[in-house]
Structures are given as structure tokens and as C-alpha cells.
Design a protein around this motif. Sequence first.
Motif, PDB file in Angstrom:
ATOM      1  N   GLU A 411       0.808  -1.218   0.000  1.00  0.00           N
ATOM      2  CA  GLU A 411       0.000   0.000   0.000  1.00  0.00           C
ATOM      3  C   GLU A 411       0.838   1.263   0.000  1.00  0.00           C
ATOM      4  OE1 GLU A 411      -2.966  -0.041   3.102  1.00  0.00           O
ATOM      5  OE2 GLU A 411      -4.187  -1.324   1.813  1.00  0.00           O
ATOM      6  N   LYS A 412       2.014   1.163   0.583  1.00  0.00           N
ATOM      7  CA  LYS A 412       2.903   2.322   0.645  1.00  0.00           C
ATOM      8  C   LYS A 412       3.094   2.893  -0.758  1.00  0.00           C
ATOM      9  CE  LYS A 412       7.725   3.237   1.420  1.00  0.00           C
ATOM     10  NZ  LYS A 412       8.184   2.795   0.107  1.00  0.00           N
ATOM     11  N   GLU A 413       3.220   2.028  -1.724  1.00  0.00           N
ATOM     12  CA  GLU A 413       3.438   2.493  -3.090  1.00  0.00           C
ATOM     13  C   GLU A 413       2.254   3.291  -3.605  1.00  0.00           C
ATOM     14  OE1 GLU A 413       6.489   0.166  -5.592  1.00  0.00           O
ATOM     15  OE2 GLU A 413       4.611  -0.930  -5.457  1.00  0.00           O
ATOM     16  N   GLU A 414       1.056   2.798  -3.291  1.00  0.00           N
ATOM     17  CA  GLU A 414      -0.133   3.535  -3.715  1.00  0.00           C
ATOM     18  C   GLU A 414      -0.124   4.920  -3.096  1.00  0.00           C
ATOM     19  OE1 GLU A 414      -3.543   1.158  -2.799  1.00  0.00           O
ATOM     20  OE2 GLU A 414      -2.504  -0.575  -3.655  1.00  0.00           O
ATOM     21  N   LEU A 415       0.262   4.968  -1.825  1.00  0.00           N
ATOM     22  CA  LEU A 415       0.335   6.237  -1.130  1.00  0.00           C
ATOM     23  C   LEU A 415       1.350   7.135  -1.829  1.00  0.00           C
ATOM     24  CD1 LEU A 415      -0.617   7.734   1.453  1.00  0.00           C
ATOM     25  CD2 LEU A 415       1.470   6.933   2.528  1.00  0.00           C
ATOM     26  N   ASP A 416       2.507   6.577  -2.138  1.00  0.00           N
ATOM     27  CA  ASP A 416       3.535   7.364  -2.812  1.00  0.00           C
ATOM     28  C   ASP A 416       3.004   7.991  -4.089  1.00  0.00           C
ATOM     29  OD1 ASP A 416       6.595   5.550  -2.058  1.00  0.00           O
ATOM     30  OD2 ASP A 416       5.289   6.841  -0.887  1.00  0.00           O
ATOM     31  N   GLU A 417       2.279   7.194  -4.829  1.00  0.00           N
ATOM     32  CA  GLU A 417       1.758   7.686  -6.101  1.00  0.00           C
ATOM     33  C   GLU A 417       0.862   8.901  -5.866  1.00  0.00           C
ATOM     34  OE1 GLU A 417      -0.850   5.636  -9.398  1.00  0.00           O
ATOM     35  OE2 GLU A 417       0.765   4.327  -8.692  1.00  0.00           O
ATOM     36  N   GLU A 418       0.047   8.782  -4.824  1.00  0.00           N
ATOM     37  CA  GLU A 418      -0.849   9.888  -4.495  1.00  0.00           C
ATOM     38  C   GLU A 418      -0.035  11.123  -4.095  1.00  0.00           C
ATOM     39  OE1 GLU A 418      -3.366   8.885  -1.215  1.00  0.00           O
ATOM     40  OE2 GLU A 418      -4.198  10.915  -1.181  1.00  0.00           O
ATOM     41  N   ILE A 419       0.981  10.889  -3.302  1.00  0.00           N
ATOM     42  CA  ILE A 419       1.836  11.997  -2.852  1.00  0.00           C
ATOM     43  C   ILE A 419       2.539  12.641  -4.047  1.00  0.00           C
ATOM     44  CG2 ILE A 419       3.832  12.592  -1.428  1.00  0.00           C
ATOM     45  CD1 ILE A 419       1.550  11.793   0.298  1.00  0.00           C
ATOM     46  N   ILE A 420       2.995  11.767  -4.936  1.00  0.00           N
ATOM     47  CA  ILE A 420       3.705  12.285  -6.117  1.00  0.00           C
ATOM     48  C   ILE A 420       2.778  13.172  -6.945  1.00  0.00           C
ATOM     49  CG2 ILE A 420       4.726  11.582  -8.332  1.00  0.00           C
ATOM     50  CD1 ILE A 420       5.763   9.061  -6.713  1.00  0.00           C
ATOM     51  N   ALA A 438      -0.388  26.471  -3.526  1.00  0.00           N
ATOM     52  CA  ALA A 438       0.804  25.630  -3.358  1.00  0.00           C
ATOM     53  C   ALA A 438       1.033  25.304  -1.876  1.00  0.00           C
ATOM     54  CB  ALA A 438       2.019  26.333  -3.949  1.00  0.00           C
ATOM     55  N   ASP A 439       0.845  26.306  -1.039  1.00  0.00           N
ATOM     56  CA  ASP A 439       1.028  26.086   0.403  1.00  0.00           C
ATOM     57  C   ASP A 439      -0.016  25.120   0.956  1.00  0.00           C
ATOM     58  OD1 ASP A 439       3.229  27.631   0.505  1.00  0.00           O
ATOM     59  OD2 ASP A 439       2.229  29.443   1.281  1.00  0.00           O
ATOM     60  N   ARG A 440      -1.231  25.271   0.430  1.00  0.00           N
ATOM     61  CA  ARG A 440      -2.299  24.383   0.881  1.00  0.00           C
ATOM     62  C   ARG A 440      -1.962  22.921   0.555  1.00  0.00           C
ATOM     63  NH1 ARG A 440      -6.256  27.476  -1.374  1.00  0.00           N
ATOM     64  NH2 ARG A 440      -6.650  25.926  -2.989  1.00  0.00           N
ATOM     65  N   ILE A 441      -1.447  22.718  -0.634  1.00  0.00           N
ATOM     66  CA  ILE A 441      -1.107  21.341  -1.035  1.00  0.00           C
ATOM     67  C   ILE A 441       0.073  20.827  -0.198  1.00  0.00           C
ATOM     68  CG2 ILE A 441      -0.359  19.857  -2.927  1.00  0.00           C
ATOM     69  CD1 ILE A 441      -1.766  21.823  -4.840  1.00  0.00           C
ATOM     70  N   ARG A 442       1.011  21.710   0.091  1.00  0.00           N
ATOM     71  CA  ARG A 442       2.143  21.302   0.930  1.00  0.00           C
ATOM     72  C   ARG A 442       1.643  20.820   2.302  1.00  0.00           C
ATOM     73  NH1 ARG A 442       7.727  22.949   2.443  1.00  0.00           N
ATOM     74  NH2 ARG A 442       7.925  24.488   0.804  1.00  0.00           N
ATOM     75  N   GLU A 443       0.676  21.550   2.832  1.00  0.00           N
ATOM     76  CA  GLU A 443       0.091  21.158   4.118  1.00  0.00           C
ATOM     77  C   GLU A 443      -0.570  19.777   4.029  1.00  0.00           C
ATOM     78  OE1 GLU A 443       0.015  22.228   7.392  1.00  0.00           O
ATOM     79  OE2 GLU A 443       1.724  23.264   6.472  1.00  0.00           O
ATOM     80  N   GLU A 444      -1.278  19.588   2.924  1.00  0.00           N
ATOM     81  CA  GLU A 444      -1.972  18.312   2.723  1.00  0.00           C
ATOM     82  C   GLU A 444      -0.960  17.159   2.671  1.00  0.00           C
ATOM     83  OE1 GLU A 444      -5.021  16.521  -0.569  1.00  0.00           O
ATOM     84  OE2 GLU A 444      -4.858  18.698  -0.442  1.00  0.00           O
ATOM     85  N   ILE A 445       0.144  17.412   1.973  1.00  0.00           N
ATOM     86  CA  ILE A 445       1.194  16.392   1.867  1.00  0.00           C
ATOM     87  C   ILE A 445       1.791  16.115   3.249  1.00  0.00           C
ATOM     88  CG2 ILE A 445       3.513  15.976   0.968  1.00  0.00           C
ATOM     89  CD1 ILE A 445       2.613  17.513  -1.568  1.00  0.00           C
ATOM     90  N   LYS A 446       1.958  17.168   4.023  1.00  0.00           N
ATOM     91  CA  LYS A 446       2.522  17.034   5.366  1.00  0.00           C
ATOM     92  C   LYS A 446       1.621  16.160   6.232  1.00  0.00           C
ATOM     93  CE  LYS A 446       4.351  19.972   8.991  1.00  0.00           C
ATOM     94  NZ  LYS A 446       4.287  21.347   9.514  1.00  0.00           N
ATOM     95  N   LYS A 447       0.306  16.385   6.075  1.00  0.00           N
ATOM     96  CA  LYS A 447      -0.648  15.587   6.839  1.00  0.00           C
ATOM     97  C   LYS A 447      -0.529  14.103   6.505  1.00  0.00           C
ATOM     98  CE  LYS A 447      -4.288  18.911   7.625  1.00  0.00           C
ATOM     99  NZ  LYS A 447      -5.315  19.513   6.782  1.00  0.00           N
TER     100      LYS A 447
END
Length: 464
Positions: A411-420, A438-447
Motif C-alpha cells: 500500500e505504501k506504493e499507492e500512497l507514494d503515487e498519491e503523494i507524487i 501551493a502552500d495548501r497542497i504542501r500542508e496536505e502532503i505534510k498531513k
Amino acid sequence: MLRFFNTLTGKKQAFKPIKKSEVGMYTCGPTVYDYAHIGNYRTFLFEDILRRYLKYKGYKVTQVMNLTDVDDKIIKKCDEQKIGLKEFTEKYTKAFFEDLDALNIQRAEYYPRATEFIARMVEITNMLLKKRIAYKTEDGIYYKITRFKKYGKLSKVEVKSLEAGASGRMRTDEYAKENVQDFALWKYWTKEDGEVFWETELGKGRPGWHIECSAMSTHFLGEQFDIHTGGVDNMFPHHENEIAQSEAAFGKKFVNYWLHSEHLLVEGQKMSKSLGNFYTLRGLLAKGYHGQTIRYALMSAHYKQKLNFSFMSLDSSKNAIERLKEFVRRLDVAEGKQNPKITKITDKAKKNFEKAMDDDLEISKALAAVFELVNKVNKEIDKNGLNIDDSLELKKTMNEFDSVLGLGLLEKEELDEEIIKLAAQREEARKQKEFAKADRIREEIKKKGYIIDDTDKGPVLKRA
Ligand SMILES: [Zn+2]
């Protein structure tokens, strides 16, 4: 060759579905009047593994699981809580599906509710009345088991001993039936039923429990189908009665393969509320155990063995999954030359995995095959590193194993794809000078557990 232990014949048999590449499978589902306990989920997990392995073998599976949303217990609880049947059962139906998701149990194709198939139950009951296999009394319509010659063929009970036993029991002001083992197909309305009734040609009332499963299984899967499963406590009388109803009504063999899973023990004892060892899935999740850990603990013994559930078994399950996930993570680093041993190890593991699962779903041997691969490949990586083609082959194999085990190993890979994808969106936003976005998306990635480093070669993703 795939073989199952068939309760009907009392032995292991090669599995031959009615249609060559399709399997029809019926599994008795929950009565939605409370949160299901882990003993229930042991059975549902066995059925999930069965379903997944049939798909692994290339079968198209049609699985039906009923939801019992009307019975004595439900009516009583509705009355106590002054709440409508539908509102009451919806709550626990919703909880049931949340539990399935937490355990990563694949959805069946159909989840019929009993209350939506009353017409079909009436139809079958009428057929049985016409054949004089069912009879009417003042409180309902009953199935006369002595009129079905093969009664007892699944559970091997003898009708004679049932009759003999009957006189000794608390017979029966409660029911107006002729024999204590005759069972209700239709129960006429009484005051206690309150608002719960259907006006049908059988009279005002509601169905018995057993007829539900005959009605819904044959509606979706036909009058004869391949596999029927359930917990061993459903074998008698429930499944015996399903056979009696269906075969007497339709005049043909009902089900070819009956598979039953054994009981669950908790810390060596029968699970019961009075012993204080009664666990719902929600209770364990609230204690901080992950659904995958509970899944592993409940599925890793053969389904026909009594499974002893303990908190120690949860801890070792957690470790087992962690070892597998760590192994999959190691496959991400790929370098060097191809290693011919990898293919050999992979082939052998697959062969052993399938051999075990083919033999009536010997899951613990199948898991042993997976761990053997992990150990051997780990040693190879320590010595020689890992080539990209070998890595891909191993990932493919682990993914195939996991399609049966359902542990979400990759599943980690699926997550990576989403993050990418998110990172790419952020890059695009930056290029367009939409910095707030851009900042909003950065926050989302951080979450989601990642941070972005903006280097002069572009953004780099790292685990937080
Ligand atoms: Zn059933």
C-alpha cells in the motif's frame, strides 16, 4: 488441484464448480442487532480468504452475504428502545460495513436484506405447503422434517433421536408445532411484534430465520450452486434446514460444497460476556490495535482448527506484518546485476504457497512459504544487493501473495503515487504563481506524512 473439506461428504474433495470458471458462493451474514464480535469476524475472514484465493486461481466469484434484519432479538430491542426496525438495523448495518473495511475484507457482490425478500420467502413457503411438507398451526407455518427423507445429511443428526429427545424437553406451550424439531417458516403476528409484520397470502406475520437464506441464496445464485459457508455453530439446525427447504421446494441438490469454520477461543476459553473475555472488533480498535494486526491474528490458523486468540497473538501478528512490510520497503533500493537465485527462490515460494492453499486453504503453511522467501531474499540482498528486474519480480510476487492475504503490504506504493501527484500539482501551482494553493497542497502532503524540500534540482519528497 484445489481441494476443500466438504462437510456434506465428510472428506476432502477436488473442487469442481458447476460452470467452468465461475463460482457461486453463499455466506451466512450477521444479524444486525449489535456490534459483531471477533468470533464472527473469524468466520468472515475465513470466507474472505476463500474468496480471494478463488480469485487468485482465476475464478469469477459471485458471493452473496445476507443481512438478517428481522428476528426475535431485533424486535425485542426495537420495542425496548422505542425505535423503528429500519432505523435500528441501519445503525448496526453501517457499523458492520465499517468493521469489514477495518479488516480489509473484500465486499461480496450482494448483501441482500431479509426484509427485502419477503415475497420470495412466501413463494417458497407456498411451494412447501402445496407439497404438504409444510403445515399450518394456530401460530404459524412449520416445516415437517420427517417429510424430508435426507434430513440430517449435512450434520449427521438422526431424525429418530431428535424425536426421542423431544419428549424429554420443555415441550411446548410456546409452540403449536407437531414435532419439537419442526421449524417455523412463517410466524403469525402477535402483540409482541408491534409494528413488525407483513400482510401476505400466508397471513399477517413475518418469516422464520432459516427460510431467509434459502430465499436469498437461490434468488441470486440459482436453485443449485457451488459453495455455502458459515461458522460450525450454523451447521445444525440452520444449514440443515436450508437444505431441507431448498431441496424439497426445488427438487434438486442445493449446494455442492459446504465449508464450516471452527470456533474462536480467547486466552484458551470460550468467549463469553460473563467471563469478561468478550471482544468486539471496535473494542480492540479502541485499545489501539490496527485492523491489519487483528486480521492477521484471526486468519493465520487453519479455518477448521479452533483458534486461540490472545493479546500475545496480536503482538506477534504485529511483528509478522512489520517484517513483511520492512521486506517490501527493502525492495525499493535496486542496484547491481541480476541474481539468478532470486527467480529460483520466487518460483519455489509460489509453488509452496499454492500447494498449501490448494490443500483446503492451509494458510499457516502458505504464510511459512512467504516468510521463507523473505528470509532467503534478505540474505541475498545482504550479500549482493538487488537488481531492478529482480526487485520488480519480487514486488509482483509479494503483490500476488497479498491479493490473498489482504495485508496491504504494498500500500505504501499507492500512497507514494498519491503523494507524487500532489507534489506535481503543487509544482504546477508554484509555476502559475498560485502560492496560497501551493502552500495548501504542501500542508496536505505534510498531513500524509511527507515533507517537501525545494532544492535547486527541484522539489524532493521525504518521509516526515
Ligand atoms: Zn444462513
